[in-house]
Design a protein around this motif. Structure first.
Motif, PDB file in Angstrom:
ATOM      1  N   ALA A  44       0.887  -1.138   0.044  1.00 36.17           N
ATOM      2  CA  ALA A  44      -0.055  -0.086  -0.050  1.00 36.17           C
ATOM      3  C   ALA A  44       0.879   1.157   0.004  1.00 36.17           C
ATOM      4  CB  ALA A  44      -0.753  -0.110   0.970  1.00 36.17           C
ATOM      5  N   LYS A  45       0.405   2.189  -0.293  1.00 37.40           N
ATOM      6  CA  LYS A  45       0.820   3.794  -0.305  1.00 37.40           C
ATOM      7  C   LYS A  45       1.183   4.121   0.850  1.00 37.40           C
ATOM      8  CE  LYS A  45      -1.509   5.353  -4.695  1.00 37.40           C
ATOM      9  NZ  LYS A  45      -2.405   6.324  -5.191  1.00 37.40           N
ATOM     10  N   SER A  46       0.505   3.673   1.868  1.00 43.18           N
ATOM     11  CA  SER A  46       0.575   4.231   3.221  1.00 43.18           C
ATOM     12  C   SER A  46       0.023   3.523   4.245  1.00 43.18           C
ATOM     13  CB  SER A  46       0.049   5.721   3.469  1.00 43.18           C
ATOM     14  OG  SER A  46      -1.392   5.729   3.143  1.00 43.18           O
ATOM     15  N   VAL A  47      -0.132   3.655   5.536  1.00 45.85           N
ATOM     16  CA  VAL A  47      -0.577   3.082   6.642  1.00 45.85           C
ATOM     17  C   VAL A  47      -2.217   3.287   6.391  1.00 45.85           C
ATOM     18  CG1 VAL A  47      -0.974   2.807   8.929  1.00 45.85           C
ATOM     19  CG2 VAL A  47       1.508   3.079   8.142  1.00 45.85           C
ATOM     20  N   ARG A  48      -2.432   4.561   6.116  1.00 42.78           N
ATOM     21  CA  ARG A  48      -4.287   4.999   6.077  1.00 42.78           C
ATOM     22  C   ARG A  48      -4.707   4.125   4.899  1.00 42.78           C
ATOM     23  NH1 ARG A  48      -6.587   9.333   7.961  1.00 42.78           N
ATOM     24  NH2 ARG A  48      -5.094   8.882   9.995  1.00 42.78           N
ATOM     25  N   GLU A  49      -4.073   4.049   3.698  1.00 39.64           N
ATOM     26  CA  GLU A  49      -4.323   3.422   2.388  1.00 39.64           C
ATOM     27  C   GLU A  49      -4.552   1.801   2.978  1.00 39.64           C
ATOM     28  OE1 GLU A  49      -5.120   4.470  -0.481  1.00 39.64           O
ATOM     29  OE2 GLU A  49      -5.107   6.463   0.165  1.00 39.64           O
ATOM     30  N   ALA A  50      -3.510   1.283   3.553  1.00 42.58           N
ATOM     31  CA  ALA A  50      -3.713  -0.216   3.922  1.00 42.58           C
ATOM     32  C   ALA A  50      -4.754  -0.449   4.735  1.00 42.58           C
ATOM     33  CB  ALA A  50      -2.131  -0.351   4.578  1.00 42.58           C
ATOM     34  N   GLN A  51      -5.088   0.447   5.776  1.00 41.54           N
ATOM     35  CA  GLN A  51      -5.925   0.330   6.637  1.00 41.54           C
ATOM     36  C   GLN A  51      -7.470   0.680   6.070  1.00 41.54           C
ATOM     37  OE1 GLN A  51      -4.929   3.256   9.760  1.00 41.54           O
ATOM     38  NE2 GLN A  51      -3.952   1.473  11.034  1.00 41.54           N
ATOM     39  N   ASN A  52      -7.586   1.379   5.338  1.00 46.35           N
ATOM     40  CA  ASN A  52      -8.734   1.697   4.680  1.00 46.35           C
ATOM     41  C   ASN A  52      -9.009   0.619   3.651  1.00 46.35           C
ATOM     42  OD1 ASN A  52      -9.187   4.027   6.090  1.00 46.35           O
ATOM     43  ND2 ASN A  52      -8.395   5.257   4.413  1.00 46.35           N
ATOM     44  N   GLY A  53      -8.163  -0.238   3.167  1.00 46.60           N
ATOM     45  CA  GLY A  53      -8.160  -1.234   2.151  1.00 46.60           C
ATOM     46  C   GLY A  53      -8.799  -2.313   3.068  1.00 46.60           C
ATOM     47  N   MET A  54      -8.281  -2.689   3.984  1.00 47.11           N
ATOM     48  CA  MET A  54      -8.740  -3.735   4.905  1.00 47.11           C
ATOM     49  C   MET A  54     -10.092  -3.558   5.509  1.00 47.11           C
ATOM     50  SD  MET A  54      -5.230  -5.147   6.785  1.00 47.11           S
ATOM     51  CE  MET A  54      -5.482  -6.829   6.519  1.00 47.11           C
ATOM     52  N   LEU A  55     -10.369  -2.540   5.761  1.00 40.05           N
ATOM     53  CA  LEU A  55     -11.692  -1.963   6.143  1.00 40.05           C
ATOM     54  C   LEU A  55     -12.816  -2.402   5.039  1.00 40.05           C
ATOM     55  CD1 LEU A  55     -13.765  -0.290   8.397  1.00 40.05           C
ATOM     56  CD2 LEU A  55     -13.210   1.474   7.300  1.00 40.05           C
ATOM     57  N   PHE A  56     -12.379  -2.006   3.793  1.00 40.77           N
ATOM     58  CA  PHE A  56     -13.328  -2.167   2.674  1.00 40.77           C
ATOM     59  C   PHE A  56     -13.338  -3.873   2.379  1.00 40.77           C
ATOM     60  CE2 PHE A  56     -13.077  -2.535  -2.223  1.00 40.77           C
ATOM     61  CZ  PHE A  56     -14.195  -2.645  -2.394  1.00 40.77           C
ATOM     62  N   ALA A  57     -12.376  -4.259   2.765  1.00 37.57           N
ATOM     63  CA  ALA A  57     -12.228  -5.920   2.853  1.00 37.57           C
ATOM     64  C   ALA A  57     -13.113  -6.439   3.657  1.00 37.57           C
ATOM     65  CB  ALA A  57     -10.910  -6.609   2.852  1.00 37.57           C
ATOM     66  N   GLY A  58     -13.358  -5.951   5.003  1.00 35.15           N
ATOM     67  CA  GLY A  58     -13.995  -6.125   6.056  1.00 35.15           C
ATOM     68  C   GLY A  58     -15.580  -6.150   5.589  1.00 35.15           C
ATOM     69  N   PHE A  59     -16.017  -4.956   4.837  1.00 36.39           N
ATOM     70  CA  PHE A  59     -17.416  -5.024   4.609  1.00 36.39           C
ATOM     71  C   PHE A  59     -17.750  -5.929   3.600  1.00 36.39           C
ATOM     72  CE2 PHE A  59     -17.625  -0.587   6.397  1.00 36.39           C
ATOM     73  CZ  PHE A  59     -18.662  -0.465   6.930  1.00 36.39           C
ATOM     74  N   THR A  93      -5.981   5.254  14.692  1.00 39.55           N
ATOM     75  CA  THR A  93      -6.664   5.290  13.500  1.00 39.55           C
ATOM     76  C   THR A  93      -7.591   6.592  13.341  1.00 39.55           C
ATOM     77  OG1 THR A  93      -8.275   3.952  14.709  1.00 39.55           O
ATOM     78  CG2 THR A  93      -6.699   3.043  13.116  1.00 39.55           C
ATOM     79  N   GLY A  94      -8.240   6.991  12.156  1.00 39.51           N
ATOM     80  CA  GLY A  94      -8.909   8.066  11.842  1.00 39.51           C
ATOM     81  C   GLY A  94     -10.322   7.962  12.248  1.00 39.51           C
ATOM     82  N   LYS A  95     -10.960   9.034  12.226  1.00 40.01           N
ATOM     83  CA  LYS A  95     -12.365   8.890  12.598  1.00 40.01           C
ATOM     84  C   LYS A  95     -13.369   8.223  11.677  1.00 40.01           C
ATOM     85  CE  LYS A  95     -16.464  11.925  13.765  1.00 40.01           C
ATOM     86  NZ  LYS A  95     -16.896  13.298  14.136  1.00 40.01           N
ATOM     87  N   LEU A  96     -12.991   8.112  10.492  1.00 39.11           N
ATOM     88  CA  LEU A  96     -13.550   7.409   9.445  1.00 39.11           C
ATOM     89  C   LEU A  96     -13.455   5.830   9.974  1.00 39.11           C
ATOM     90  CD1 LEU A  96     -15.462   7.467   6.896  1.00 39.11           C
ATOM     91  CD2 LEU A  96     -13.636   7.378   5.539  1.00 39.11           C
ATOM     92  N   PHE A  97     -12.399   5.326   9.894  1.00 40.44           N
ATOM     93  CA  PHE A  97     -11.852   4.113  10.088  1.00 40.44           C
ATOM     94  C   PHE A  97     -12.725   3.756  11.548  1.00 40.44           C
ATOM     95  CE2 PHE A  97      -9.810   0.701  12.282  1.00 40.44           C
ATOM     96  CZ  PHE A  97      -9.387  -0.128  10.992  1.00 40.44           C
ATOM     97  N   ASN A  98     -12.697   4.558  12.726  1.00 42.58           N
ATOM     98  CA  ASN A  98     -13.386   4.061  13.753  1.00 42.58           C
ATOM     99  C   ASN A  98     -14.935   3.914  13.554  1.00 42.58           C
ATOM    100  OD1 ASN A  98     -10.871   4.210  14.814  1.00 42.58           O
ATOM    101  ND2 ASN A  98     -11.020   6.294  15.729  1.00 42.58           N
ATOM    102  N   VAL A  99     -15.506   4.938  12.849  1.00 46.30           N
ATOM    103  CA  VAL A  99     -16.814   4.867  12.803  1.00 46.30           C
ATOM    104  C   VAL A  99     -17.341   3.783  11.940  1.00 46.30           C
ATOM    105  CG1 VAL A  99     -19.074   5.964  11.682  1.00 46.30           C
ATOM    106  CG2 VAL A  99     -17.528   7.361  13.141  1.00 46.30           C
TER     107      VAL A  99
END
Length: 517
Positions: A272-287, A494-500
């Motif tokens: 991933a480009k960054s930690v934030r991109e990696a985390q959001n990618g895994m969040l997307f996979a979770g959904f 982690t950011g607010k969007l990730f947490n919510v």
């Protein structure tokens, strides 16, 4: 089995699209692909949507479509536990594992173990992973894929195995992770869309012309016993899914190991480009994981309700594709299934080549190898692993539920591996000797308990072995002054969007378990 010309056109159009994109991406990144970072980690340039899509495409394969549908036919909705608990596991890995890995800029999981412990631990785990990936995962994907092709199109199994291997190898061996990840984005569209179409048609048939909602109601009425997420001891499949252990016991060992310590999956996040991109990618996979049981478990239960005449459970999904889908739709569904198989094969080969090249070849055979040489060796490692898998895959034909076979034997490695990684993250006194003992102890303890305690469910066995491995690490801890620096807590912010959105996933999971306990 008769396949119409329209279905064949749709299927071959899909094949050509994937090959074109894979080879085009490889050609566009030819200079970049000559570097190890470009070939094995896509130049560390993947966006969140590519990370998430590639994780799902790598994870969902024939073992889900065919294996989990077969288990859905034999066991029921309880098989959905693997997918729904995985959604929560992805969130934990995204928050607590990914920041550590990306901070260290590693290529492989064994490389992290070498940095935290020593070369011995890296080598033992690299060897274990190579054996499991080649002899368990790669072979089972090929077998289940070929089984489906045989049931639907009448193609002999060995021809199906060779065809799938060739298809996946053409673009992935040359193009590396970037070709794999970007074709995975297309594959996900096919496998989710095709899977939903298959489920829709099965439920519509069960609805007797009154729609899919009525079909689901009829399915629940006809197969009510199969709509339980927690099995009691009287259930014939309790040994595979032992009651409450699936949510608070041994399944978590398999879950966190698979999503957080498994090169096959985590390599997408490392790219991933960054930690934030990696985390959001895994969040997307979770959904997407919340949706997967609708694609792979419900069809198996539907086949049961439709009284499908099967010789063994793993024939449920092929039967649905062959007997229920109309012309045109069959081609789309078959393309979806092939997409799942091919993307998983490509991802597995890439991970095998990365571990062999970076942890074995560069460490022991040619430490001063240049970038181009590493890429060349990686391609050969992919090819040889594929040849081995092609030779072994036909031997799996005697299995009834291949998904359970994969889970059980991967469980020989996962308890020790997870204990080592958790200790490496959070236990400053953990030593290389303790990690090595856990790595070896995981296999020894698992083997002994399998034969000495045959009545113990393998999932419970995994939980016990994990605790024993943790005990070895604590027993062999460093009793002198701790030299390892603690990980700063700020790293796990982690950011607010990730947490919510994480809370949304958790709320949905609670609702599922309250509804179908």
């Amino acid at each position: 089995m008769h396949i119409s010309i329209i279905d064949l056109i749709i299927f071959f159009a899909y094949c050509l699209l994937i090959l074109f994109v894979g080879l085009f991406v490889s050609r566009k990144s030819k200079k970049e692909a000559q570097s190890a970072k470009g070939y094995f980690l896509a130049g560390r340039g993947l966006a969140w949507w590519a990370v998430g899509a590639s994780i799902i495409a790598s994870n969902i394969s024939a073992e889900q479509f065919v294996g989990m549908s077969g288990s859905g036919y034999a066991i029921g909705l309880a098989m959905a536990t693997y997918e729904w608990i995985a959604a929560l596991g992805l969130l934990i890995v995204a928050k607590y594992f990914i920041p550590i890995f990306l901070k260290k800029k590693i290529f492989t999981m064994p490389q992290f173990l070498e940095e935290r412990f020593d070369t011995r631990v890296k080598t033992v785990m690299a060897f274990f992973w190579l054996v499991v990936f080649v002899f368990i995962n790669l072979t089972s994907i090929l077998y289940l894929g070929a089984l489906t092709i045989e049931k639907i199109m009448g193609v002999p199994m060995i021809i199906g195995i060779l065809g799938l291997a060739t298809f996946a190898g053409i673009y992935s061996i040359y193009g590396g992770l970037k070709a794999v990840a970007l074709t995975d984005v297309i594959q996900v569209v096919f496998l989710v869309g095709g899977g939903l179409i298959t489920t829709y048609i099965a439920l519509d048939i069960l609805g007797d012309g009154e729609g899919v909602i009525r079909g689901f109601s009829n399915l629940y009425a006809q197969a009510e016993d199969k709509f339980h997420l927690i099995l009691d001891k009287s259930h014939p499949s309790y040994m595979d899914l032992p009651g409450i252990s699936v949510i608070i016991g041994g399944l978590w060992v398999a879950n966190l190991y698979y999503w957080g310590c498994n090169q096959y999956i985590i390599q997408r996040a490392l790219a991933a480009k960054s930690v934030r991109e990696a985390q959001n990618g895994m969040l997307f996979a979770g959904f997407i994981k919340l949706l997967v049981p609708l694609l792979v478990v419900i069809p198996g239960i539907a086949a049961f309700a439709l009284n499908a005449p099967l010789a063994k459970s793993d024939e449920a999904y092929p039967w649905l594709l062959s007997n229920l889908l109309p012309v045109g739709i069959k081609g789309i569904a078959f393309a979806a299934l092939t997409a799942a198989i091919v993307s998983s094969l490509a991802s597995m080969m890439n991970s095998i080549s990365t571990i062999f090249t970076m942890d074995i070849y560069r460490s022991y055979i040619r430490p001063k190898a240049g970038e181009a040489n590493l890429v060349h060796v990686g391609r050969w490692a992919s090819f040889i692993s594929l040849v081995i898998a092609v030779a072994i895959a036909p031997m799996l034909s005697g299995l009834d539920q291949a998904f359970q076979y994969i889970q059980e034997f991967t469980g020989f490695v996962s308890p020790g591996a997870l204990s080592i990684f958790l200790a490496g993250f959070f236990y400053q006194r953990a030593t290389a000797n303790g990690a090595l003992a856990a790595a070896l102890g995981s296999f020894v303890f698992s083997l002994l308990m399998k034969f000495l305690c045959p009545g113990l469910p393998w999932m419970d066995r995994m939980g016990i072995v994990f605790l024993l491995c943790c005990g070895l690490i604590i027993l062999l801890r460093n009793r002198a002054q701790v030299s390892v620096q603690p990980i700063p807590r700020s790293l796990f912010h982690t950011g607010k969007l990730f947490n919510v959105l994480s809370c949304v996933i958790i709320a949905i999971l609670i609702g599922f378990y309250c509804l179908w306990w």
